[in-house]
Write a protein that holds these residues in place. Structure first.
Motif, short mmCIF file in Angstrom:
data_model
loop_
_atom_site.label_atom_id
_atom_site.label_comp_id
_atom_site.label_asym_id
_atom_site.label_seq_id
_atom_site.Cartn_x
_atom_site.Cartn_y
_atom_site.Cartn_z
N LEU A 16 0.83 -1.20 0.00
CA LEU A 16 0.00 0.00 0.00
C LEU A 16 0.87 1.25 0.00
O LEU A 16 0.57 2.23 -0.70
CB LEU A 16 -0.94 -0.01 1.21
N ARG A 17 1.96 1.23 0.75
CA ARG A 17 2.88 2.37 0.80
C ARG A 17 3.47 2.62 -0.59
O ARG A 17 3.49 3.76 -1.08
CB ARG A 17 3.99 2.11 1.81
N THR A 18 3.95 1.57 -1.23
CA THR A 18 4.53 1.70 -2.58
C THR A 18 3.51 2.24 -3.56
O THR A 18 3.82 3.13 -4.37
CB THR A 18 5.05 0.32 -3.05
N GLU A 19 2.29 1.71 -3.50
CA GLU A 19 1.21 2.18 -4.39
C GLU A 19 0.94 3.67 -4.19
O GLU A 19 0.78 4.41 -5.14
CB GLU A 19 -0.07 1.40 -4.13
N ALA A 20 0.86 4.09 -2.93
CA ALA A 20 0.56 5.49 -2.62
C ALA A 20 1.67 6.41 -3.13
O ALA A 20 1.40 7.48 -3.69
CB ALA A 20 0.36 5.68 -1.13
N LEU A 21 2.92 6.01 -2.93
CA LEU A 21 4.03 6.84 -3.39
C LEU A 21 4.09 6.92 -4.92
O LEU A 21 4.42 7.96 -5.47
CB LEU A 21 5.36 6.32 -2.82
N GLN A 22 3.74 5.82 -5.58
CA GLN A 22 3.73 5.84 -7.05
C GLN A 22 2.56 6.66 -7.58
O GLN A 22 2.71 7.42 -8.52
CB GLN A 22 3.65 4.42 -7.60
N ALA A 23 1.39 6.51 -6.96
CA ALA A 23 0.19 7.21 -7.44
C ALA A 23 0.19 8.68 -7.02
O ALA A 23 -0.51 9.49 -7.63
CB ALA A 23 -1.06 6.53 -6.90
N GLN A 24 0.93 9.01 -5.96
CA GLN A 24 0.93 10.37 -5.41
C GLN A 24 -0.47 10.82 -5.00
O GLN A 24 -0.80 11.99 -5.06
CB GLN A 24 1.54 11.36 -6.40
N SER A 25 -1.30 9.85 -4.64
CA SER A 25 -2.66 10.14 -4.20
C SER A 25 -3.19 8.94 -3.42
O SER A 25 -2.49 7.95 -3.24
CB SER A 25 -3.57 10.40 -5.41
N ALA A 26 -4.44 9.03 -3.01
CA ALA A 26 -5.09 7.91 -2.31
C ALA A 26 -5.81 6.99 -3.29
O ALA A 26 -6.50 6.08 -2.87
CB ALA A 26 -6.06 8.45 -1.27
N ASP A 27 -5.62 7.22 -4.58
CA ASP A 27 -6.24 6.38 -5.61
C ASP A 27 -5.35 5.17 -5.84
O ASP A 27 -4.58 5.10 -6.81
CB ASP A 27 -6.41 7.18 -6.90
#
Length: 148
Positions: free
Chosen positions: A110-121
């Motif tokens: 989830l952390r990696t996803e958030a940093l890549q997306a730069q959002s909560a999406d």
């Protein structure tokens, strides 16, 4: 007439097979008493809801605690120049070994996803639906509080 009479071998075979299958089902349904513990760092305690501060590394904001079926999930984000630079889960379910196991693989994803997306999406992690939903809600709260 007795069910196990010698002149009825088929009935004996059926009864013996049913007893064997029943015994195997009971044996396979037994669960071990203790499951092995998975090492997961304990969550840091943080005040609830939109706590923020400025550090040399940027602005740090703690999102609202999102209540899930298995317990609260809360994240802290760090933003620098409007860019999401760090996301840390500060509160998440750790009450039992299964929670620890799920969070040991879900939180880093989830952390990696958030940093890549730069959002909560971000996508839901398979097997960690409730944690993913709480993480997403707390992350969005933190981003809203930071104005990002």
């Amino acid at each position: 007439m007795h069910a196990l009479r010698k002149n009825r071998p088929l009935r004996r075979i059926v009864l013996a097979s049913a007893a064997t299958v029943s015994g195997m089902v009971l044996l396979l349904s037994l669960k071990p008493h203790d499951t092995p513990a998975v090492a997961v760092p304990a969550p840091a305690t943080a005040p609830s809801g939109g706590t923020s501060g400025s550090t040399a590394g940027g602005t740090t904001v703690t999102g609202d605690s999102a209540q899930t079926r298995w317990g609260p999930v809360q994240v802290r984000v760090t933003l620098q120049n409007g860019k999401l630079t760090d996301v840390t889960a500060v509160d998440y379910p750790t009450d039992n070994p299964r929670d620890q196991e799920i969070n040991s693989y879900a939180l880093p994803r989830l952390r990696t996803e958030a940093l890549q997306a730069q959002s909560a999406d971000i996508d839901t992690v398979s097997g960690a639906t409730y944690t993913s939903d709480g993480y997403r809600r707390s992350l969005q709260s933190a981003l809203d509080s930071a104005g990002g």
